[in-house]
Design a protein around this motif. Structure first.
Motif, PDB file in Angstrom:
ATOM      1  N   PRO A   1       0.836  -1.204   0.000  1.00 27.79           N
ATOM      2  CA  PRO A   1       0.000   0.000   0.000  1.00 27.79           C
ATOM      3  C   PRO A   1       0.872   1.256   0.000  1.00 27.79           C
ATOM      4  CG  PRO A   1      -0.631  -1.510   1.762  1.00 27.79           C
ATOM      5  CD  PRO A   1       0.669  -1.989   1.217  1.00 27.79           C
ATOM      6  N   VAL A   2       0.520   2.162  -0.875  1.00 26.27           N
ATOM      7  CA  VAL A   2       1.202   3.453  -0.975  1.00 26.27           C
ATOM      8  C   VAL A   2       0.140   4.540  -1.050  1.00 26.27           C
ATOM      9  CG1 VAL A   2       3.269   2.527  -2.095  1.00 26.27           C
ATOM     10  CG2 VAL A   2       1.348   3.320  -3.509  1.00 26.27           C
ATOM     11  N   LEU A   3       0.544   5.743  -0.722  1.00 25.64           N
ATOM     12  CA  LEU A   3      -0.346   6.887  -0.901  1.00 25.64           C
ATOM     13  C   LEU A   3      -0.154   7.425  -2.308  1.00 25.64           C
ATOM     14  CD1 LEU A   3      -0.029   8.848   2.470  1.00 25.64           C
ATOM     15  CD2 LEU A   3      -1.889   7.363   1.714  1.00 25.64           C
ATOM     16  N   THR A   4      -1.259   7.641  -3.000  1.00 21.58           N
ATOM     17  CA  THR A   4      -1.220   8.215  -4.336  1.00 21.58           C
ATOM     18  C   THR A   4      -2.057   9.484  -4.341  1.00 21.58           C
ATOM     19  OG1 THR A   4      -3.068   6.812  -5.026  1.00 21.58           O
ATOM     20  CG2 THR A   4      -0.840   6.006  -5.506  1.00 21.58           C
TER      21      THR A   4
ATOM     22  N   LEU B   1       3.898  10.419  -8.754  1.00 23.71           N
ATOM     23  CA  LEU B   1       4.635   9.909  -7.599  1.00 23.71           C
ATOM     24  C   LEU B   1       3.717   9.208  -6.610  1.00 23.71           C
ATOM     25  CD1 LEU B   1       6.898  12.997  -6.905  1.00 23.71           C
ATOM     26  CD2 LEU B   1       7.486  10.933  -8.185  1.00 23.71           C
ATOM     27  N   SER B   2       4.302   8.339  -5.816  1.00 18.54           N
ATOM     28  CA  SER B   2       3.573   7.707  -4.719  1.00 18.54           C
ATOM     29  C   SER B   2       4.489   7.717  -3.503  1.00 18.54           C
ATOM     30  CB  SER B   2       3.180   6.268  -5.088  1.00 18.54           C
ATOM     31  OG  SER B   2       4.319   5.491  -5.328  1.00 18.54           O
ATOM     32  N   LEU B   3       3.894   7.474  -2.344  1.00 15.05           N
ATOM     33  CA  LEU B   3       4.652   7.475  -1.092  1.00 15.05           C
ATOM     34  C   LEU B   3       4.312   6.217  -0.309  1.00 15.05           C
ATOM     35  CD1 LEU B   3       6.366   8.914   1.139  1.00 15.05           C
ATOM     36  CD2 LEU B   3       4.199   9.870   1.960  1.00 15.05           C
ATOM     37  N   ASP B   4       5.341   5.466   0.054  1.00  9.26           N
ATOM     38  CA  ASP B   4       5.187   4.314   0.933  1.00  9.26           C
ATOM     39  C   ASP B   4       5.535   4.785   2.340  1.00  9.26           C
ATOM     40  OD1 ASP B   4       5.369   2.020   2.453  1.00  9.26           O
ATOM     41  OD2 ASP B   4       6.713   0.964   1.078  1.00  9.26           O
TER      42      ASP B   4
END
Length: 149
Positions: free
Chosen positions: A131-134, A139-142
């Protein structure tokens, strides 16, 4: 040093045994759902353990929580090894993970366009199947992996 044991970060057993690189898309989504369902409870227990309460301003909360985590992680309950190259214990990994979940929760509250997604490409990405923030464009953030690193 706190004598209270820190709660473990235990994903569903069938997924933990299989390893994320071998998860199907459905299994990766199952893990995402488990994580998202765990965030509020884990963050509340994390803040209770730290003895902190979220401030009205996110940056104040991040400063307060970060300072407390920085105090605790070097303790033997959370890490061991040489000071120059410490290794996290299971409790240390859990606390680092919860730090990332706290950051994610703060971001989601202040940026409603963000959401949890499963990173499916490229397979070489360190956060593949996680799961990552989109919502940041391409870009995404783990937040969990980033906090552990």
């Amino acid at each position: 040093m706190s004598t209270n044991r820190y709660m473990q970060f235990l994903p569903p057993e069938e997924l933990a045994k299989k390893g994320r690189m071998n998860w199907s898309a459905l299994e990766a989504e199952t893990y995402r759902q488990w994580l998202v369902a765990s965030v509020d409870m884990r963050v509340q227990q994390f803040l209770d353990y730290l003895g902190t309460t979220p401030m009205s301003a996110p940056e104040e909360s991040l400063d307060q929580v970060g300072a407390r985590v920085a105090e605790l992680l070097p303790q033997t309950q959370f890490s061991h090894g040489a000071p120059a190259k410490p290794e996290l214990t299971n409790e240390g990994f859990a606390m680092a993970s919860d730090t990332g979940l706290f950051v994610a929760q703060m971001l989601l509250k202040t940026c409603p366009k963000l959401c949890w997604s499963v990173l499916r490409e490229p397979k070489t990405d360190a956060s593949f199947n996680l799961p990552v923030l989109t919502g940041f464009g391409r870009l995404s953030l783990d937040p969990v992996g980033g906090a552990i690193a």
